[in-house]
Design a protein around this motif. Structure first.
Motif, PDB file in Angstrom:
ATOM      1  N   CYS A  39       0.839  -1.203   0.000  1.00 32.42           N
ATOM      2  CA  CYS A  39       0.000   0.000   0.000  1.00 32.42           C
ATOM      3  C   CYS A  39       0.876   1.255   0.000  1.00 32.42           C
ATOM      4  O   CYS A  39       1.996   1.249   0.492  1.00 32.42           O
ATOM      5  N   LEU A  68     -14.582   3.887  -3.678  1.00 32.93           N
ATOM      6  CA  LEU A  68     -13.546   3.030  -4.241  1.00 32.93           C
ATOM      7  C   LEU A  68     -13.833   2.753  -5.708  1.00 32.93           C
ATOM      8  O   LEU A  68     -14.983   2.704  -6.135  1.00 32.93           O
ATOM      9  N   GLN A  69     -12.768   2.540  -6.475  1.00 27.07           N
ATOM     10  CA  GLN A  69     -12.897   1.990  -7.815  1.00 27.07           C
ATOM     11  C   GLN A  69     -12.997   0.474  -7.695  1.00 27.07           C
ATOM     12  O   GLN A  69     -12.450  -0.113  -6.751  1.00 27.07           O
ATOM     13  N   GLN A 125     -10.252  -1.993  -5.880  1.00 27.30           N
ATOM     14  CA  GLN A 125      -9.381  -1.383  -4.880  1.00 27.30           C
ATOM     15  C   GLN A 125      -9.656  -1.989  -3.498  1.00 27.30           C
ATOM     16  O   GLN A 125     -10.726  -2.549  -3.257  1.00 27.30           O
ATOM     17  N   HIS A 126      -8.674  -1.873  -2.605  1.00 26.09           N
ATOM     18  CA  HIS A 126      -8.825  -2.485  -1.283  1.00 26.09           C
ATOM     19  C   HIS A 126      -8.634  -1.466  -0.170  1.00 26.09           C
ATOM     20  O   HIS A 126      -8.201  -0.338  -0.386  1.00 26.09           O
ATOM     21  N   THR A 141     -10.598  -6.476   0.251  1.00 29.49           N
ATOM     22  CA  THR A 141     -11.266  -5.811  -0.866  1.00 29.49           C
ATOM     23  C   THR A 141     -12.771  -5.892  -0.682  1.00 29.49           C
ATOM     24  O   THR A 141     -13.314  -6.993  -0.562  1.00 29.49           O
ATOM     25  N   PRO A 185      -8.595   4.529  -0.023  1.00 34.69           N
ATOM     26  CA  PRO A 185      -8.421   3.266  -0.744  1.00 34.69           C
ATOM     27  C   PRO A 185      -7.001   3.080  -1.258  1.00 34.69           C
ATOM     28  O   PRO A 185      -6.235   4.029  -1.369  1.00 34.69           O
ATOM     29  N   PHE A 186      -6.689   1.817  -1.610  1.00 34.61           N
ATOM     30  CA  PHE A 186      -5.404   1.455  -2.189  1.00 34.61           C
ATOM     31  C   PHE A 186      -5.655   0.558  -3.402  1.00 34.61           C
ATOM     32  O   PHE A 186      -6.704  -0.062  -3.526  1.00 34.61           O
ATOM     33  N   GLY A 187      -4.653   0.454  -4.252  1.00 42.03           N
ATOM     34  CA  GLY A 187      -4.759  -0.442  -5.405  1.00 42.03           C
ATOM     35  C   GLY A 187      -4.349   0.252  -6.688  1.00 42.03           C
ATOM     36  O   GLY A 187      -4.657   1.424  -6.906  1.00 42.03           O
ATOM     37  N   ASP A 188      -3.654  -0.494  -7.545  1.00 46.96           N
ATOM     38  CA  ASP A 188      -3.101   0.057  -8.778  1.00 46.96           C
ATOM     39  C   ASP A 188      -3.863  -0.372 -10.023  1.00 46.96           C
ATOM     40  O   ASP A 188      -3.489   0.014 -11.130  1.00 46.96           O
ATOM     41  N   PHE A 246      -7.165  -0.108 -12.184  1.00 50.04           N
ATOM     42  CA  PHE A 246      -8.362   0.700 -12.355  1.00 50.04           C
ATOM     43  C   PHE A 246      -9.077   0.246 -13.625  1.00 50.04           C
ATOM     44  O   PHE A 246      -8.568   0.458 -14.730  1.00 50.04           O
TER      45      PHE A 246
END
Length: 315
Positions: A33, A107-108, A111-112, A129, A170-173, A175
């Motif tokens: 993250c 969130l998208q 994403q988590h 997630t 949120p986190f995550g790469d 999309f």
């Protein structure tokens, strides 16, 4: 008296008491993250060192807190109330959290979030997630598997409706954009199904999105398959196919007829992945989520099946 107090506040001992505490390894969820709990520590440490050098405690405050207490923040944990907790299998729960004011989580799909728990005075953090639709209003849901010796599992199993839990994100790469790929090949093991759910639902909810989806869920037994009703409903869409791989069963005779033709037995290996890639209706982009070992093995198999490193994403 005031002068003496200010002088005492600037002693070496007083400043050392204000020094940020370095996180324990257990406080990092290990999901890469940004910002990580260690990133936040180093930011706060730099702020403390600058305040100490200039003897200006106002530099320790940082940015003002947000006016909306339910607004997600990657750097600060926010409290959400548990509104429902359903046991899906003997060790897996679907937990619903209320969002005040009928708001959205923001969130998208895919994403988590990071959950913070405290067990035996030890702070721990884990990534989860949400499986609820990205546009869900007034709530979000997560799928949490509990392990016999897991610290976070002890914390989660103590929850009851009305309790409060703390999340940041949120986190995550990854999309997802509608029609970005011809076909998504989703390869999930156990609760690795979670990031696939909102992405899949965002596709079937959008009648302008013509992306094909092939979802492969790997579980130990038929009984351990999560969200059966949801997956059956999604498989009714013209552009969605679902398959299952069961590692601890060997015969389709005990399965419902609707699962018999789309279930394999054993493990998801090289031969089956080649078959799945070759039967995709369009050039696939693969999404992979499971244990670190699962993701590593599947990535290798995808490369052997002809995909390039920019044709898959590991959650």
């Amino acid at each position: 008296m005031m002068g003496e107090r200010e002088e005492d506040d600037d002693t070496e001992e007083a400043w050392l008491q204000l020094r940020p505490m370095e996180p324990l390894p257990s406080q990092c969820c290990g999901s890469g993250c940004s910002p990580c709990v260690f990133d936040l520590y180093h930011r706060d440490l730099a702020r403390w060192e600058a305040a100490r050098a200039s003897k200006d405690r106002s530099l320790l405050r940082g940015p003002e807190s947000q006016s909306c207490p339910s607004k997600l923040n990657p750097e600060t944990f926010v409290a959400f109330c548990i509104s429902a907790m359903d046991r899906l299998t003997k060790d897996t729960y679907r937990v619903r959290f209320a969002i005040p004011g009928n708001g959205q989580l923001g969130l998208q799909p895919g994403q988590h979030l990071i959950l913070r728990g405290i067990v035996d005075d030890l702070e721990i953090q884990r990534a989860y997630t949400p499986i609820s639709p990205a546009n869900a209003e007034g709530y979000f849901e997560v799928l949490i598997k509990c392990y016999q010796m897991g610290l976070m599992s002890r914390y989660v199993e103590s929850w009851r409706a009305g309790d409060t839990a703390f999340w940041r994100g949120p986190f995550g790469d990854f999309f997802y954009k509608p029609n970005q790929y011809g076909e998504l090949l989703m390869l999930a093991a156990g609760t690795g199904l979670a990031p696939m759910v909102p992405i899949l639902q965002s596709i079937t909810d959008n009648e302008d999105d013509e992306t094909f989806v092939t979802l492969v869920g790997c579980f130990k037994t038929f009984e351990s398959i999560y969200l059966k009703t949801f997956l059956q409903e999604q498989a009714c869409f013209w552009n969605v196919r679902t398959f299952f791989v069961l590692s601890q069963e060997s015969s389709s005779e005990q399965l419902p007829w609707s699962y018999q033709e789309k279930t394999r037995f054993g493990r998801l290996g090289q031969d089956l992945i080649k078959e799945l890639v070759s039967c995709c209706r369009r050039k696939p982009f693969a999404l992979v989520c499971g244990s670190a070992e699962f993701s590593k093995d599947i990535a290798r198999c995808l490369l052997c099946a002809g995909l390039t490193e920019d044709s898959y994403f590991l959650f």
